[in-house]
Motif scaffolding. Structure first.
Motif, PDB file in Angstrom:
ATOM      1  N   GLY A  15       2.851   1.517  -3.257  1.00 33.76           N
ATOM      2  CA  GLY A  15       1.967   1.912  -4.359  1.00 33.76           C
ATOM      3  C   GLY A  15       1.681   3.406  -4.353  1.00 33.76           C
ATOM      4  N   HIS A  16       1.442   3.969  -3.147  1.00 31.02           N
ATOM      5  CA  HIS A  16       1.191   5.407  -3.035  1.00 31.02           C
ATOM      6  C   HIS A  16       2.407   6.221  -3.480  1.00 31.02           C
ATOM      7  CE1 HIS A  16      -2.749   6.183  -1.160  1.00 31.02           C
ATOM      8  NE2 HIS A  16      -2.633   4.956  -0.672  1.00 31.02           N
ATOM      9  N   ILE A  17       3.588   5.809  -3.024  1.00 31.17           N
ATOM     10  CA  ILE A  17       4.817   6.532  -3.376  1.00 31.17           C
ATOM     11  C   ILE A  17       5.054   6.474  -4.883  1.00 31.17           C
ATOM     12  CG2 ILE A  17       7.332   6.605  -3.096  1.00 31.17           C
ATOM     13  CD1 ILE A  17       6.896   5.481  -0.259  1.00 31.17           C
ATOM     14  N   LYS A  44      -0.978   2.306  -6.728  1.00 29.40           N
ATOM     15  CA  LYS A  44      -1.613   2.495  -5.423  1.00 29.40           C
ATOM     16  C   LYS A  44      -2.712   1.462  -5.198  1.00 29.40           C
ATOM     17  CE  LYS A  44      -4.448   5.995  -4.950  1.00 29.40           C
ATOM     18  NZ  LYS A  44      -4.916   7.384  -4.800  1.00 29.40           N
ATOM     19  N   TYR A  45      -3.575   1.289  -6.181  1.00 27.50           N
ATOM     20  CA  TYR A  45      -4.701   0.365  -6.024  1.00 27.50           C
ATOM     21  C   TYR A  45      -4.263  -1.093  -6.133  1.00 27.50           C
ATOM     22  CZ  TYR A  45      -7.793   4.357  -6.046  1.00 27.50           C
ATOM     23  OH  TYR A  45      -8.421   5.535  -5.707  1.00 27.50           O
ATOM     24  N   GLY A 103      -1.510  -2.077  -4.838  1.00 32.71           N
ATOM     25  CA  GLY A 103      -1.050  -2.281  -3.460  1.00 32.71           C
ATOM     26  C   GLY A 103      -2.199  -2.604  -2.520  1.00 32.71           C
ATOM     27  N   TYR A 104      -3.329  -1.910  -2.693  1.00 32.75           N
ATOM     28  CA  TYR A 104      -4.512  -2.195  -1.867  1.00 32.75           C
ATOM     29  C   TYR A 104      -5.008  -3.627  -2.086  1.00 32.75           C
ATOM     30  CZ  TYR A 104      -5.195   2.701  -0.486  1.00 32.75           C
ATOM     31  OH  TYR A 104      -5.052   3.948   0.067  1.00 32.75           O
ATOM     32  N   VAL A 146       0.838  -1.204   0.000  1.00 34.56           N
ATOM     33  CA  VAL A 146       0.000   0.000   0.000  1.00 34.56           C
ATOM     34  C   VAL A 146       0.871   1.251   0.000  1.00 34.56           C
ATOM     35  CG1 VAL A 146      -1.707   1.317   1.303  1.00 34.56           C
ATOM     36  CG2 VAL A 146      -1.918  -1.162   1.155  1.00 34.56           C
ATOM     37  N   ILE A 147       1.860   1.278   0.914  1.00 29.68           N
ATOM     38  CA  ILE A 147       2.752   2.445   1.015  1.00 29.68           C
ATOM     39  C   ILE A 147       3.567   2.598  -0.265  1.00 29.68           C
ATOM     40  CG2 ILE A 147       4.663   3.461   2.303  1.00 29.68           C
ATOM     41  CD1 ILE A 147       3.658   1.851   4.761  1.00 29.68           C
ATOM     42  N   GLU A 203       2.890   6.026  -7.284  1.00 29.09           N
ATOM     43  CA  GLU A 203       1.888   6.782  -8.046  1.00 29.09           C
ATOM     44  C   GLU A 203       2.102   8.290  -7.920  1.00 29.09           C
ATOM     45  OE1 GLU A 203      -2.971   7.086  -8.373  1.00 29.09           O
ATOM     46  OE2 GLU A 203      -2.017   5.261  -7.622  1.00 29.09           O
ATOM     47  N   ASP A 204       2.535   8.732  -6.737  1.00 30.76           N
ATOM     48  CA  ASP A 204       2.772  10.166  -6.527  1.00 30.76           C
ATOM     49  C   ASP A 204       4.048  10.640  -7.216  1.00 30.76           C
ATOM     50  OD1 ASP A 204       0.464  10.275  -5.037  1.00 30.76           O
ATOM     51  OD2 ASP A 204       1.489  10.054  -3.104  1.00 30.76           O
ATOM     52  N   SER A 212      -3.783   1.490 -11.014  1.00 29.86           N
ATOM     53  CA  SER A 212      -2.547   2.214 -10.733  1.00 29.86           C
ATOM     54  C   SER A 212      -1.772   1.459  -9.645  1.00 29.86           C
ATOM     55  CB  SER A 212      -2.867   3.630 -10.259  1.00 29.86           C
ATOM     56  OG  SER A 212      -3.566   3.582  -9.024  1.00 29.86           O
TER      57      SER A 212
END
Length: 407
Positions: free
Chosen positions: A148-150, A256-257, A259-260, A145-146, A152-153, A254
């Motif tokens: 994926g966020h990094i 991020k998702y 990772g979710y 999750v973490i 994508e950003d 993406s």
């Protein structure tokens, strides 16, 4: 709980958190670099192959040189390797790094091996292992999750940034290991040439003893159970090898998702393992585990078929629930079947052979998924997993019917 055990649990958590940050992103990263799907599969096979061979080597080395020292060494090597993974632009270098990680990424094994050094009570050790598995499982759930966020950003330099974070995590982990108290034990003189001879002799003796024990086992009695384990291992290995790419290709998810989704599936699997005792209570008359084994293959086959037909990500996630449950329970059921049939004889050899079967599946599966993805298409990779579980479904039904006739 003493300070040393808390440190070991923190090390296990941080280790899998760092791995969860970067590993799901590797396939997409090497694809951006121009690598084909066969190369992506080769990355998985190389890692699994070196893991299979390096376990006894690192274990023997830790017995002679000290588990704390070897754990620090492996963590520092992994820190350099993962950092280099994010900096390099060469797919060949990445392949070499995966081989290096396959040899040295034995953190979980060494962490577990250190527990008896700081906790002598065997009953307490069992509880510690359970808590350690839960804590480290939380790490591998949060990591994707973490990461994926990094990613994508920071679409341009996200992978490099994550690789640097992972490298720092491993250095920090090495620092935590440094603060572990020294274990008092009878040591010989300073390591000299004799130490190297002792290491070689120890490894040679261990190999000879292993082959002797394996030779004593009547493999004709267990081949069918090992086949069930291999089929599950292969099916899941093929499926997970192109997991991120499949989600991206089919549903345009993406990082991020993705990772979710990975974290959700990991959470379901962990919960299923935790409630294994409760699940077993429904099978009080299934003494040989044959019914549970059959139900596992039914669950996996139906789940994969549902995933194959999923036309949107929401239905796909729903079908992931029975797949995660079947995978988690299947690993435990096949092991219990082996131990039940052994009646206590050659138990260690059988567990070792069971792990080897799983590892060998991990070597073959990524290459198979790579070839299918490259020459047929990523959406068709799941068909190989479905064929494996469907074969297991047929064989487990035959096995169950045969056991009923015997009874």
């Amino acid at each position: 709980m003493n300070f040393s055990i808390c440190l070991l649990q923190a090390i296990a958590f941080l280790d899998l958190l760092a791995v969860g940050l970067i590993v799901p992103l590797v396939p997409s990263h090497v694809r951006k670099m121009g690598a084909d799907l066969i190369y992506v599969g080769l990355l998985g096979s190389i890692y699994a192959g070196f893991q299979l061979g390096s376990g006894p080597l690192i274990g023997s080395l830790s017995d002679i040189k000290g588990r704390k020292n070897i754990l620090m060494l492996t963590l520092l090597v992994c820190a350099v390797a993962y950092t280099t993974l994010g900096i390099t632009n060469s797919v060949v270098v990445i392949l070499i790094i995966r081989a290096v990680l396959g040899v040295f990424k034995q953190t979980q094994m060494l962490t577990k091996a250190l527990v008896p050094d700081y906790e002598k009570n065997t009953q307490s050790q069992s509880a510690i292992y359970g808590k350690m598995a839960a804590i480290s499982g939380a790490g591998i759930t949060l990591g994707p999750v973490i990461g994926g966020h990094i990613a994508e950003d920071n679409p341009d330099n996200g992978f490099t940034f994550i690789a640097l974070i992972v490298g720092i995590c491993f250095v920090l982990n090495a620092g935590l290991v440094y603060f572990l108290p020294k274990v008092k034990k009878n040591t010989r003189k300073k390591p000299t040439k004799k130490s190297n001879e002792n290491l070689l002799n120890s490894m040679s003796t261990s190999l000879k003893q292993s082959f002797t024990e394996l030779y004593k086992v009547e493999w004709s009695v267990y081949w069918d159970i090992f086949l069930f384990k291999a089929l599950i291992g292969f099916a899941m290995g093929v499926y997970y090898s192109n997991y991120s790419l499949y989600c991206k290709t089919q549903f345009n998810l993406s990082p991020k998702y993705i990772g979710y989704v990975i974290s959700f599936q990991g959470t379901v699997g962990s919960i299923s393992s935790f409630f294994m005792g409760y699940i077993n209570s429904f099978y009080s008359h299934d003494a040989d585990y044959s019914l549970r084994n059959f139900h596992v293959f039914v669950l996996l086959t139906v789940s994969l078929f549902g995933l194959m037909l999923s036309f949107n990500v929401y239905i796909y996630v729903i079908w992931l629930i029975p797949l995660a449950i079947g995978n988690a329970i299947g690993r435990l059921v096949t092991l219990e079947m082996i131990l039940k049939r052994s009646h206590g004889d050659h138990r260690g050899s059988l567990i070792g052979a069971s792990n080897s079967v799983r590892s060998l599946s991990g070597v073959v599966a990524p290459m198979v998924s790579g070839f299918i993805g490259q020459y047929i298409g990523i959406p068709y990779v799941i068909y190989a997993s479905l064929c494996s579980t469907f074969l297991g479904f047929i064989l487990s039904y035959h096995y169950r019917s045969k056991r009923l006739k015997v009874d």
